[in-house]
Design a protein around this motif. Structure first.
Motif, PDB file in Angstrom:
ATOM      1  N   SER A   1       0.799  -1.232  -0.006  1.00  0.00           N
ATOM      2  CA  SER A   1      -0.097  -0.224  -0.059  1.00  0.00           C
ATOM      3  C   SER A   1       0.909   1.225  -0.063  1.00  0.00           C
ATOM      4  CB  SER A   1      -0.837  -0.052   1.273  1.00  0.00           C
ATOM      5  OG  SER A   1      -0.192   0.239   2.650  1.00  0.00           O
ATOM      6  N   PHE A   2       0.214   2.358  -0.598  1.00  0.00           N
ATOM      7  CA  PHE A   2       0.958   3.485  -0.599  1.00  0.00           C
ATOM      8  C   PHE A   2       0.371   4.560   0.087  1.00  0.00           C
ATOM      9  CE2 PHE A   2       2.557   0.979  -4.242  1.00  0.00           C
ATOM     10  CZ  PHE A   2       4.110   0.891  -4.046  1.00  0.00           C
ATOM     11  N   LEU A   3       0.671   5.547   0.413  1.00  0.00           N
ATOM     12  CA  LEU A   3      -0.030   6.550   1.004  1.00  0.00           C
ATOM     13  C   LEU A   3       0.159   7.933   0.110  1.00  0.00           C
ATOM     14  CD1 LEU A   3      -1.364   7.435   3.692  1.00  0.00           C
ATOM     15  CD2 LEU A   3       0.875   8.493   4.344  1.00  0.00           C
ATOM     16  N   ARG A   4      -1.223   8.321  -0.198  1.00  0.00           N
ATOM     17  CA  ARG A   4      -1.416   9.091  -1.302  1.00  0.00           C
ATOM     18  C   ARG A   4      -1.959  10.370  -1.059  1.00  0.00           C
ATOM     19  NH1 ARG A   4      -5.011   9.467  -6.001  1.00  0.00           N
ATOM     20  NH2 ARG A   4      -6.274   8.046  -5.075  1.00  0.00           N
ATOM     21  N   LEU A   5      -1.554  11.447  -0.965  1.00  0.00           N
ATOM     22  CA  LEU A   5      -2.385  12.638  -0.534  1.00  0.00           C
ATOM     23  C   LEU A   5      -3.379  13.135  -1.428  1.00  0.00           C
ATOM     24  CD1 LEU A   5      -2.165  15.133   1.264  1.00  0.00           C
ATOM     25  CD2 LEU A   5      -0.993  16.469  -0.504  1.00  0.00           C
ATOM     26  N   LEU A   6      -4.660  13.293  -0.697  1.00  0.00           N
ATOM     27  CA  LEU A   6      -5.900  13.457  -1.845  1.00  0.00           C
ATOM     28  C   LEU A   6      -6.166  15.095  -1.752  1.00  0.00           C
ATOM     29  CD1 LEU A   6      -8.338  10.678  -0.879  1.00  0.00           C
ATOM     30  CD2 LEU A   6      -6.781  10.925  -2.876  1.00  0.00           C
ATOM     31  N   HIS A   7      -6.189  15.602  -0.190  1.00  0.00           N
ATOM     32  CA  HIS A   7      -6.725  16.695  -0.289  1.00  0.00           C
ATOM     33  C   HIS A   7      -6.248  17.591   1.089  1.00  0.00           C
ATOM     34  CE1 HIS A   7      -9.630  20.216  -0.791  1.00  0.00           C
ATOM     35  NE2 HIS A   7      -9.824  19.713   0.331  1.00  0.00           N
ATOM     36  N   THR A   8      -6.157  18.662   0.787  1.00  0.00           N
ATOM     37  CA  THR A   8      -5.649  19.453   2.123  1.00  0.00           C
ATOM     38  C   THR A   8      -6.559  20.887   2.000  1.00  0.00           C
ATOM     39  OG1 THR A   8      -3.168  18.778   2.178  1.00  0.00           O
ATOM     40  CG2 THR A   8      -3.942  20.951   3.301  1.00  0.00           C
ATOM     41  N   GLN A   9      -7.046  20.990   3.476  1.00  0.00           N
ATOM     42  CA  GLN A   9      -8.096  22.158   3.439  1.00  0.00           C
ATOM     43  C   GLN A   9      -7.732  22.809   4.739  1.00  0.00           C
ATOM     44  OE1 GLN A   9     -11.936  20.911   3.166  1.00  0.00           O
ATOM     45  NE2 GLN A   9     -13.111  22.919   3.387  1.00  0.00           N
ATOM     46  N   LYS A  10      -7.665  24.101   4.611  1.00  0.00           N
ATOM     47  CA  LYS A  10      -7.518  24.914   5.690  1.00  0.00           C
ATOM     48  C   LYS A  10      -9.156  25.453   6.315  1.00  0.00           C
ATOM     49  CE  LYS A  10      -5.272  29.020   7.833  1.00  0.00           C
ATOM     50  NZ  LYS A  10      -4.524  30.308   7.460  1.00  0.00           N
ATOM     51  N   LEU A  11      -9.511  25.290   7.143  1.00  0.00           N
ATOM     52  CA  LEU A  11     -10.529  25.726   7.963  1.00  0.00           C
ATOM     53  C   LEU A  11     -10.797  26.876   8.650  1.00  0.00           C
ATOM     54  CD1 LEU A  11     -11.489  22.204   9.633  1.00  0.00           C
ATOM     55  CD2 LEU A  11     -12.082  23.030   7.160  1.00  0.00           C
ATOM     56  N   HIS A  12     -11.759  27.686   8.680  1.00  0.00           N
ATOM     57  CA  HIS A  12     -11.904  28.928   9.240  1.00  0.00           C
ATOM     58  C   HIS A  12     -11.594  29.165  10.824  1.00  0.00           C
ATOM     59  CE1 HIS A  12     -13.473  30.810   5.623  1.00  0.00           C
ATOM     60  NE2 HIS A  12     -14.142  29.852   5.497  1.00  0.00           N
ATOM     61  N   ASN A  13     -11.636  27.819  11.300  1.00  0.00           N
ATOM     62  CA  ASN A  13     -11.452  27.834  12.919  1.00  0.00           C
ATOM     63  C   ASN A  13      -9.829  27.730  13.126  1.00  0.00           C
ATOM     64  OD1 ASN A  13     -11.213  25.096  12.418  1.00  0.00           O
ATOM     65  ND2 ASN A  13     -12.663  24.359  13.672  1.00  0.00           N
ATOM     66  N   GLY A  14      -8.948  27.694  12.329  1.00  0.00           N
ATOM     67  CA  GLY A  14      -7.544  27.462  12.576  1.00  0.00           C
ATOM     68  C   GLY A  14      -6.983  26.180  12.419  1.00  0.00           C
ATOM     69  N   LEU A  15      -7.797  25.178  11.789  1.00  0.00           N
ATOM     70  CA  LEU A  15      -7.355  23.750  11.743  1.00  0.00           C
ATOM     71  C   LEU A  15      -7.094  23.516  10.319  1.00  0.00           C
ATOM     72  CD1 LEU A  15      -9.734  22.034  14.218  1.00  0.00           C
ATOM     73  CD2 LEU A  15      -7.426  22.706  14.598  1.00  0.00           C
ATOM     74  N   ILE A  16      -6.014  22.530  10.157  1.00  0.00           N
ATOM     75  CA  ILE A  16      -6.074  22.301   8.742  1.00  0.00           C
ATOM     76  C   ILE A  16      -6.401  20.376   8.414  1.00  0.00           C
ATOM     77  CG2 ILE A  16      -4.192  21.492   6.958  1.00  0.00           C
ATOM     78  CD1 ILE A  16      -2.551  24.064   8.215  1.00  0.00           C
ATOM     79  N   ILE A  17      -7.272  20.309   7.519  1.00  0.00           N
ATOM     80  CA  ILE A  17      -7.459  18.929   7.257  1.00  0.00           C
ATOM     81  C   ILE A  17      -6.641  18.461   6.371  1.00  0.00           C
ATOM     82  CG2 ILE A  17      -9.351  17.548   6.556  1.00  0.00           C
ATOM     83  CD1 ILE A  17     -11.205  18.582   8.640  1.00  0.00           C
ATOM     84  N   THR A  18      -6.085  17.094   6.432  1.00  0.00           N
ATOM     85  CA  THR A  18      -5.233  16.435   5.332  1.00  0.00           C
ATOM     86  C   THR A  18      -5.741  15.247   5.048  1.00  0.00           C
ATOM     87  OG1 THR A  18      -3.434  18.044   6.023  1.00  0.00           O
ATOM     88  CG2 THR A  18      -2.907  16.090   4.575  1.00  0.00           C
ATOM     89  N   ILE A  19      -6.264  14.977   3.982  1.00  0.00           N
ATOM     90  CA  ILE A  19      -6.731  13.514   3.603  1.00  0.00           C
ATOM     91  C   ILE A  19      -5.941  12.839   2.797  1.00  0.00           C
ATOM     92  CG2 ILE A  19      -8.625  12.414   2.451  1.00  0.00           C
ATOM     93  CD1 ILE A  19     -10.359  15.105   3.013  1.00  0.00           C
ATOM     94  N   TYR A  20      -5.711  11.397   3.299  1.00  0.00           N
ATOM     95  CA  TYR A  20      -4.606  10.679   2.638  1.00  0.00           C
ATOM     96  C   TYR A  20      -5.467   9.374   2.193  1.00  0.00           C
ATOM     97  CZ  TYR A  20      -0.966  13.275   4.966  1.00  0.00           C
ATOM     98  OH  TYR A  20      -0.103  14.477   5.332  1.00  0.00           O
ATOM     99  N   ASP A  21      -5.033   8.764   0.911  1.00  0.00           N
ATOM    100  CA  ASP A  21      -5.829   7.471   0.624  1.00  0.00           C
ATOM    101  C   ASP A  21      -4.710   6.591   0.962  1.00  0.00           C
ATOM    102  OD1 ASP A  21      -6.745   5.350  -0.726  1.00  0.00           O
ATOM    103  OD2 ASP A  21      -6.933   6.435  -2.562  1.00  0.00           O
TER     104      ASP A  21
END
Length: 126
Positions: A2-22
């Motif tokens: 298996s490989f870790l693949r970056l799908l999406h990164t999003q900065k939220l208005h509350n100061g958090l960052i969400i990073t989604i990996y496949d």
């Protein structure tokens, strides 16, 4: 394998960052284990604006993680199952994580867990 693949990164208005990996993989023949890892961390600019955090807590070390997954997915359905898992996350979890109260709750839980793990064991004397 298996490989870790970056799908999406999003900065939220509350100061958090969400990073989604496949992190999906083939596990038998034509069947896959679809696995999506979601990591939520504090943005550096948000760290300076938070006054509710005790000095002993490093906000860069606080992570909120979730794993979404489904087993036994045929190759032809991997993309649609991945999209379905991500859409469910966006509909159900993202509004909660995006709220202005979520970072404070995340910090509070980290403080409680740190205090809990710093307690020393006192034996019963037996």
């Amino acid at each position: 394998m298996s490989f870790l693949r970056l799908l999406h990164t999003q900065k939220l208005h509350n100061g958090l960052i969400i990073t989604i990996y496949d992190h999906s993989k083939v596990y038998f023949g034509d069947y896959h284990h679809v696995r999506i890892n979601i990591v939520c961390s504090f943005d550096d600019s948000a760290i300076n604006g938070l006054s509710c955090c005790p000095d002993e807590i490093d906000l860069r070390s606080i992570l909120y993680t979730r794993t979404l997954g489904r087993m036994g997915v045929p190759s032809k359905d991997v993309e649609s199952v991945t999209d379905s898992l991500l859409n469910d996350f966006r509909l159900n979890s993202l509004p909660y994580i995006s709220s202005q109260e979520f970072p404070k709750k995340l910090i509070h839980n980290e403080v409680v867990n740190t205090k809990r793990s710093n307690k020393k064991y006192t034996g019963s004397g037996c």
